[in-house]
Design a protein around this motif. Structure first.
Motif, PDB file in Angstrom:
ATOM      1  N   ARG A  77      37.120 -28.127  58.498  1.00 42.46           N
ATOM      2  CA  ARG A  77      37.727 -29.355  58.995  1.00 42.46           C
ATOM      3  C   ARG A  77      37.752 -29.323  60.521  1.00 42.46           C
ATOM      4  O   ARG A  77      37.769 -28.245  61.124  1.00 42.46           O
ATOM      5  N   PRO A  81      35.311 -26.226  46.847  1.00 40.29           N
ATOM      6  CA  PRO A  81      36.489 -25.532  46.323  1.00 40.29           C
ATOM      7  C   PRO A  81      37.676 -26.461  46.061  1.00 40.29           C
ATOM      8  O   PRO A  81      38.805 -25.997  45.962  1.00 40.29           O
ATOM      9  N   GLY A 141      40.403 -24.305  39.550  1.00 38.44           N
ATOM     10  CA  GLY A 141      41.274 -23.495  38.711  1.00 38.44           C
ATOM     11  C   GLY A 141      41.090 -23.816  37.249  1.00 38.44           C
ATOM     12  O   GLY A 141      40.969 -22.943  36.409  1.00 38.44           O
TER      13      GLY A 141
HETATM   14  C1  LIG Z   1      44.208 -17.925  51.635  1.00 40.71           C
HETATM   15  C2  LIG Z   1      45.351 -17.016  51.197  1.00 40.71           C
HETATM   16  C3  LIG Z   1      45.221 -16.540  49.749  1.00 40.71           C
HETATM   17  C4  LIG Z   1      45.402 -17.685  48.758  1.00 40.71           C
HETATM   18  C5  LIG Z   1      45.063 -17.202  47.396  1.00 40.71           C
HETATM   19  C6  LIG Z   1      45.854 -17.932  46.343  1.00 40.71           C
HETATM   20  C7  LIG Z   1      46.640 -16.916  45.568  1.00 40.71           C
HETATM   21  C8  LIG Z   1      44.920 -18.682  45.430  1.00 40.71           C
HETATM   22  O1  LIG Z   1      44.995 -18.606  44.231  1.00 40.71           O
HETATM   23  S1  LIG Z   1      43.707 -19.656  46.168  1.00 40.71           S
HETATM   24  C9  LIG Z   1      43.060 -20.627  44.832  1.00 40.71           C
HETATM   25  C10 LIG Z   1      43.596 -22.018  44.911  1.00 40.71           C
HETATM   26  N1  LIG Z   1      43.030 -22.885  43.898  1.00 40.71           N
HETATM   27  C11 LIG Z   1      41.742 -23.351  43.972  1.00 40.71           C
HETATM   28  O2  LIG Z   1      40.995 -23.047  44.871  1.00 40.71           O
HETATM   29  C12 LIG Z   1      41.314 -24.273  42.846  1.00 40.71           C
HETATM   30  C13 LIG Z   1      40.615 -25.534  43.372  1.00 40.71           C
HETATM   31  N2  LIG Z   1      41.318 -26.128  44.465  1.00 40.71           N
HETATM   32  C14 LIG Z   1      42.468 -26.837  44.268  1.00 40.71           C
HETATM   33  O3  LIG Z   1      43.004 -26.941  43.193  1.00 40.71           O
HETATM   34  C15 LIG Z   1      43.085 -27.446  45.522  1.00 40.71           C
HETATM   35  O4  LIG Z   1      42.150 -27.413  46.558  1.00 40.71           O
HETATM   36  C16 LIG Z   1      44.357 -26.692  45.987  1.00 40.71           C
HETATM   37  C17 LIG Z   1      45.443 -26.843  44.954  1.00 40.71           C
HETATM   38  C18 LIG Z   1      44.051 -25.239  46.247  1.00 40.71           C
HETATM   39  C19 LIG Z   1      44.810 -27.320  47.304  1.00 40.71           C
HETATM   40  O5  LIG Z   1      45.072 -28.699  47.072  1.00 40.71           O
HETATM   41  P1  LIG Z   1      45.072 -29.705  48.295  1.00 40.71           P
HETATM   42  O6  LIG Z   1      45.822 -30.882  47.890  1.00 40.71           O
HETATM   43  O7  LIG Z   1      45.498 -28.988  49.537  1.00 40.71           O
HETATM   44  O8  LIG Z   1      43.508 -30.013  48.523  1.00 40.71           O
HETATM   45  P2  LIG Z   1      42.502 -30.791  47.550  1.00 40.71           P
HETATM   46  O9  LIG Z   1      43.246 -31.635  46.588  1.00 40.71           O
HETATM   47  O10 LIG Z   1      41.509 -29.816  47.040  1.00 40.71           O
HETATM   48  O11 LIG Z   1      41.752 -31.789  48.556  1.00 40.71           O
HETATM   49  C20 LIG Z   1      41.138 -31.314  49.724  1.00 40.71           C
HETATM   50  C21 LIG Z   1      41.479 -32.341  50.765  1.00 40.71           C
HETATM   51  O12 LIG Z   1      40.901 -31.922  52.003  1.00 40.71           O
HETATM   52  C22 LIG Z   1      40.039 -32.927  52.475  1.00 40.71           C
HETATM   53  N3  LIG Z   1      38.937 -32.285  53.196  1.00 40.71           N
HETATM   54  C23 LIG Z   1      38.172 -31.225  52.762  1.00 40.71           C
HETATM   55  N4  LIG Z   1      37.279 -30.883  53.693  1.00 40.71           N
HETATM   56  C24 LIG Z   1      37.489 -31.746  54.748  1.00 40.71           C
HETATM   57  C25 LIG Z   1      36.868 -31.916  56.025  1.00 40.71           C
HETATM   58  N5  LIG Z   1      35.874 -31.108  56.424  1.00 40.71           N
HETATM   59  N6  LIG Z   1      37.337 -32.911  56.839  1.00 40.71           N
HETATM   60  C26 LIG Z   1      38.360 -33.694  56.440  1.00 40.71           C
HETATM   61  N7  LIG Z   1      38.998 -33.582  55.236  1.00 40.71           N
HETATM   62  C27 LIG Z   1      38.553 -32.622  54.430  1.00 40.71           C
HETATM   63  C28 LIG Z   1      39.576 -33.675  51.247  1.00 40.71           C
HETATM   64  O13 LIG Z   1      39.102 -34.952  51.586  1.00 40.71           O
HETATM   65  C29 LIG Z   1      40.855 -33.712  50.448  1.00 40.71           C
HETATM   66  O14 LIG Z   1      41.677 -34.700  51.018  1.00 40.71           O
HETATM   67  P3  LIG Z   1      42.628 -35.603  50.091  1.00 40.71           P
HETATM   68  O15 LIG Z   1      43.718 -34.691  49.645  1.00 40.71           O
HETATM   69  O16 LIG Z   1      43.091 -36.697  51.005  1.00 40.71           O
HETATM   70  O17 LIG Z   1      41.769 -36.082  48.956  1.00 40.71           O
HETATM   71  C30 LIG Z   1      46.800 -17.728  51.529  1.00 40.71           C
HETATM   72  C31 LIG Z   1      47.970 -16.868  51.063  1.00 40.71           C
HETATM   73  C32 LIG Z   1      49.150 -17.201  52.009  1.00 40.71           C
HETATM   74  C33 LIG Z   1      48.643 -18.380  52.839  1.00 40.71           C
HETATM   75  C34 LIG Z   1      49.331 -18.600  54.202  1.00 40.71           C
HETATM   76  C35 LIG Z   1      50.860 -18.873  54.015  1.00 40.71           C
HETATM   77  O18 LIG Z   1      51.072 -19.899  53.024  1.00 40.71           O
HETATM   78  C36 LIG Z   1      51.524 -19.227  55.342  1.00 40.71           C
HETATM   79  C37 LIG Z   1      50.839 -20.341  56.152  1.00 40.71           C
HETATM   80  C38 LIG Z   1      51.157 -21.705  55.519  1.00 40.71           C
HETATM   81  C39 LIG Z   1      50.505 -22.890  56.350  1.00 40.71           C
HETATM   82  O19 LIG Z   1      50.794 -24.103  55.708  1.00 40.71           O
HETATM   83  C40 LIG Z   1      48.955 -22.669  56.329  1.00 40.71           C
HETATM   84  C41 LIG Z   1      48.638 -21.313  56.975  1.00 40.71           C
HETATM   85  C42 LIG Z   1      49.309 -20.101  56.299  1.00 40.71           C
HETATM   86  C43 LIG Z   1      49.077 -18.939  57.231  1.00 40.71           C
HETATM   87  C44 LIG Z   1      48.675 -19.862  54.877  1.00 40.71           C
HETATM   88  C45 LIG Z   1      47.146 -19.626  54.971  1.00 40.71           C
HETATM   89  C46 LIG Z   1      46.505 -19.288  53.614  1.00 40.71           C
HETATM   90  O20 LIG Z   1      46.604 -20.405  52.736  1.00 40.71           O
HETATM   91  C47 LIG Z   1      47.160 -18.055  52.988  1.00 40.71           C
HETATM   92  C48 LIG Z   1      46.903 -16.848  53.854  1.00 40.71           C
END
Ligand SMILES: C[C@H](CCC[C@H](C)C(=O)SCCNC(=O)CCNC(=O)[C@H](O)C(C)(C)COP(=O)(O)OP(=O)(O)OC[C@H]1O[C@@H](n2cnc3c(N)ncnc32)[C@H](O)[C@@H]1OP(=O)(O)O)[C@H]1CC[C@H]2[C@@H]3[C@H](O)C[C@@H]4C[C@H](O)CC[C@]4(C)[C@H]3C[C@H](O)[C@]12C
Length: 382
Positions: free
Chosen positions: A36, A79, A109
């Motif tokens: 992003r 993803p 997932g």
């Molecule tokens: C990374 C560390 C380890 C995490 C592991 C954890 C245990 C897991 O299990 S990860 C597996 C998660 N599940 C999946 O991957 C399954 C498929 N994905 C999903 O189900 C979803 O993506 C989701 C549930 C994971 C997230 O949902 P979300 O609503 O956020 O997103 P989506 O619905 O998928 O939509 C994506 C939206 O993004 C837009 N997009 C995408 N690309 C672009 C782009 N290039 N430009 C513009 N927009 C883009 C897309 O259009 C979608 O938009 P809409 O929603 O409008 O449709 C982490 C462990 C601890 C974490 C840290 C901790 O939490 C503290 C901090 C918290 C802070 O908030 C963030 C930083 C942190 C340091 C945080 C960092 C990491 O997350 C960790 C280190």
């Protein structure tokens, strides 16, 4: 390397997809991660060998840029939860229509269908839904998830990478790409097939934590040593179990039978007392070179210096001094050559990648000035 020449567009995700991308990169694929814009730091700690392009997919021009990248690539790895790519006009129909050879990998997932398909979740949720979490944990304790290892990585990133390689192989015959629906629930369960397929031989017919391989058996468990470290014992077969008893200095005739389940608590107590009398290194001197199946429980830092791991080079230290596992498995003729340099900054390669994919200087400048893409070469030169 085995995947040399394969071009992958990885959309930035949390952990499973980045692991999948790193595997492909380690084995020679060119992986371009699409980040992003307006994001200060990446959470992708598995970015070895990748390049980064920062692209705003909330804009139609950004979507057009991604389409052009996918048009000239072999794999797109996304993803996001079900429907997100379609909402952006980047669904399989959109992309495969323009590039019929494209392998469209969807790592989620719960998969692309089913009542949970659009629900958020993490490893522990997928592991719970796979049936495996109910089997993990010591007797009389609640189920516990072993890190985020099984669903995120074994059943997620790794299984998705396997699917991509299968699709690449199939495409070499058919010339056609296809969609990979990689569900972490199903991937984790598939990795755990043995747990279902061995029920018939009674391996899991006792409550959690009381079976042979789930910490129930005293000869398949860990034990604390006198220096506060641990050893792992896996002496299942009678001939190995005999060597365990011998190494512990015990007399088999004084002990209950190995497979007397009701005596396992007493046997565990005996092993606990004996293992507590020597240090981990002392037990290593006793058991190394035997088939007693006793090994030290090594920390993430200790693995590098253990003689066995050292002899094989099982762990790497990169140019930043970070220790991490080397890619597996080792192919004799075309082994992985993991990149040793630092991970990319977000947008570090935007300009050279766009140029390589056919955008001219004026188009790149226009995209930059409109905020459709970001370029962070300066940061990389610091
Ligand atoms: C990374 C560390 C380890 C995490 C592991 C954890 C245990 C897991 O299990 S990860 C597996 C998660 N599940 C999946 O991957 C399954 C498929 N994905 C999903 O189900 C979803 O993506 C989701 C549930 C994971 C997230 O949902 P979300 O609503 O956020 O997103 P989506 O619905 O998928 O939509 C994506 C939206 O993004 C837009 N997009 C995408 N690309 C672009 C782009 N290039 N430009 C513009 N927009 C883009 C897309 O259009 C979608 O938009 P809409 O929603 O409008 O449709 C982490 C462990 C601890 C974490 C840290 C901790 O939490 C503290 C901090 C918290 C802070 O908030 C963030 C930083 C942190 C340091 C945080 C960092 C990491 O997350 C960790 C280190």
């Amino acid at each position: 390397m085995a995947l040399a020449g394969v071009r992958v567009i990885e959309l930035a995700g949390l952990a499973p997809a980045p692991f999948c991308g790193m595997i492909l990169s380690d084995f020679g694929a060119r992986v371009i991660r699409v980040d992003r814009t307006k994001v200060a730091m990446t959470v992708d700690t598995q970015a070895r060998g990748k390049q980064s392009v920062a692209l705003n997919l909330k804009s139609p021009k950004g979507v057009a840029v991604l389409k052009r990248l996918c048009l000239q690539s072999d794999v797109v790895l996304e993803p996001y939860r079900k429907g997100v790519m379609e909402k952006m006009g980047l669904g399989p129909e959109d992309l495969i229509k323009e590039n019929p050879r494209l392998i469209y990998a969807r790592l989620t997932g719960y998969g692309q269908s089913g009542s949970y398909a659009k629900a958020a979740g993490h490893d522990i949720n997928y592991l719970a839904m796979s049936g495996l979490l109910s089997m993990l944990g010591r007797s009389s304790e609640k189920p516990y998830a072993p890190l985020n290892l099984v669903a995120d990585f074994a059943g997620g990133g790794l299984m998705c990478a396997f699917g991509i390689v299968l699709a690449l192989l199939e495409r070499s015959r058919s010339g056609q790409g296809q969609i990979i629906d990689a569900s972490m629930v199903e991937g984790a369960a598939y990795v755990g097939s043995f747990m279902w397929k061995s029920r018939s031989i009674g391996l899991w017919n006792r409550p959690r934590g009381e079976n042979l391989l789930d910490s129930g058996a005293p000869f398949y468990d860990t034990y604390r040593t006198s220096d506060g470290k641990y050893v792992a014992v896996g002496a299942i077969e009678p001939q190995f179990y005999q060597q365990l008893i011998q190494g512990l200095g015990l007399d088999d005739t004084d002990l209950p039978s190995q497979m007397s389940v009701t005596d396992w608590p007493q046997l565990r107590q005996t092993f606990t007392q004996v293992f507590a009398t020597k240090t981990q290194a002392e037990w290593g001197q006793i058991f190394d070179g035997t088939d007693a199946c006793v090994t030290p429980v090594l920390s993430q830092d200790e693995v590098l210096s253990h003689s066995h791991n050292q002899a094989r080079g099982s762990f790497l230290k990169d140019s930043q001094g970070e220790i991490s596992p080397r890619p597996a498995p080792v192919l004799s003729r075309s082994p992985a050559e993991p990149c040793g340099s630092r991970d990319p900054f977000i947008g570090e390669h935007t300009r050279p990648v766009l140029k390589e994919y056919g955008f001219d200087q004026a188009q790149i400048e226009q995209l930059l000035s409109a905020g459709i893409v970001e370029c962070n070469e300066a940061k990389a030169r610091l």
